[in-house]
Scaffold this active site. Sequence first.
Site, PDB file in Angstrom:
ATOM      1  N   GLY A  16       0.773  -1.353   0.120  1.00 37.92           N
ATOM      2  CA  GLY A  16      -0.075   0.158   0.023  1.00 37.92           C
ATOM      3  C   GLY A  16       0.967   1.186  -0.062  1.00 37.92           C
ATOM      4  N   PHE A  19       1.682   5.698   4.665  1.00 36.99           N
ATOM      5  CA  PHE A  19       0.801   6.057   5.677  1.00 36.99           C
ATOM      6  C   PHE A  19      -0.332   5.182   5.522  1.00 36.99           C
ATOM      7  CE2 PHE A  19       2.805  10.222   4.961  1.00 36.99           C
ATOM      8  CZ  PHE A  19       3.324  10.629   6.188  1.00 36.99           C
ATOM      9  N   ASP A  89      10.369  -4.971   7.052  1.00 37.68           N
ATOM     10  CA  ASP A  89       9.666  -3.574   6.769  1.00 37.68           C
ATOM     11  C   ASP A  89      10.437  -2.875   5.659  1.00 37.68           C
ATOM     12  OD1 ASP A  89       7.806  -1.918   7.551  1.00 37.68           O
ATOM     13  OD2 ASP A  89       8.910  -0.692   9.004  1.00 37.68           O
ATOM     14  N   GLU A  90       9.676  -2.305   4.744  1.00 36.66           N
ATOM     15  CA  GLU A  90      10.033  -1.419   3.531  1.00 36.66           C
ATOM     16  C   GLU A  90      11.130  -2.424   2.705  1.00 36.66           C
ATOM     17  OE1 GLU A  90       9.414   1.758   3.382  1.00 36.66           O
ATOM     18  OE2 GLU A  90       9.323   2.726   5.316  1.00 36.66           O
ATOM     19  N   CYS A 146      -6.557   9.875   1.259  1.00 31.74           N
ATOM     20  CA  CYS A 146      -6.197  10.940   0.613  1.00 31.74           C
ATOM     21  C   CYS A 146      -6.317  12.415   1.389  1.00 31.74           C
ATOM     22  CB  CYS A 146      -7.149  11.127  -0.899  1.00 31.74           C
ATOM     23  SG  CYS A 146      -6.624  12.627  -1.623  1.00 31.74           S
TER      24      CYS A 146
END
Length: 213
Positions: A16, A19, A89-90, A146
């Site tokens: 995703g 945030f 992560d990442e 958004c």
Amino acid sequence: MDIVKGNMGWIEVIVGPMFSGKSEELIRRLKRAEIARQRVQIFKPVIDQRYKHTDIVSHSGFELPSEVVTNAAEVFEKVQPRTEVVGIDEGQFLGEGLVDTCMRMADAGKRVIVTGLDTDYLGRPFDPMPRLLAVAEEITKLLAICVQCGNPAVHTQRLVASDDLIVVGAAGMYEPRCRRCFEPHLAHDRVEAKKNASSGVASFTPRPVTKSE
Ligand code: ADP
Ligand code: ZN
């Protein structure tokens, strides 16, 4: 997932935009594994230096200690045979070796959980995450909100002027945007505006192209 026989490994991927809650979800799953007394190891790429060096930290402040690595091969070197759950992560910053490393750890019976951006600042598939999605047992796609209109946001909007694929940053440099509010050309336009400003040419920011055009 229902595991019928022991020592069965698998790959879970959480993707995703920024945030969207990927780190939060990873931390939630890893904390539950720890409560179940499973042996957990957590890795994050050295490139993600927002907040602390050795913890994975979500934007809302959740954190968990982790080991810092420069690429996927290093994860494979550092993972211990006794480890049952591996959190990464990442993942988009760990290079092409990520898919192979995750496959080998899952084949060895480990539960592997990886988060990452599935698209880049232009909205294109962000390697190697799309290939990892193809071999994963379970995929979770999260959306953010958004910041312009409040709708579900699938994109990571870059706000700073740069055409580089990787520009590490957090709040202020990126913001989540929905399909309608996403402006993929914005970062590039700002590069051009900067160039023109320094060469004395009057700066001109083109009007965003709207859907009806
Ligand atoms: P990711 O790892 O996907 O970047 P994090 O888990 O670090 O996401 O952060 C998610 C948290 O960020 C949310 O729970 C929320 O508290 C916060 N947040 C701030 N801005 C937004 C936004 N525009 N949309 C969704 N969450 C946001
Ligand atoms: Zn929007």
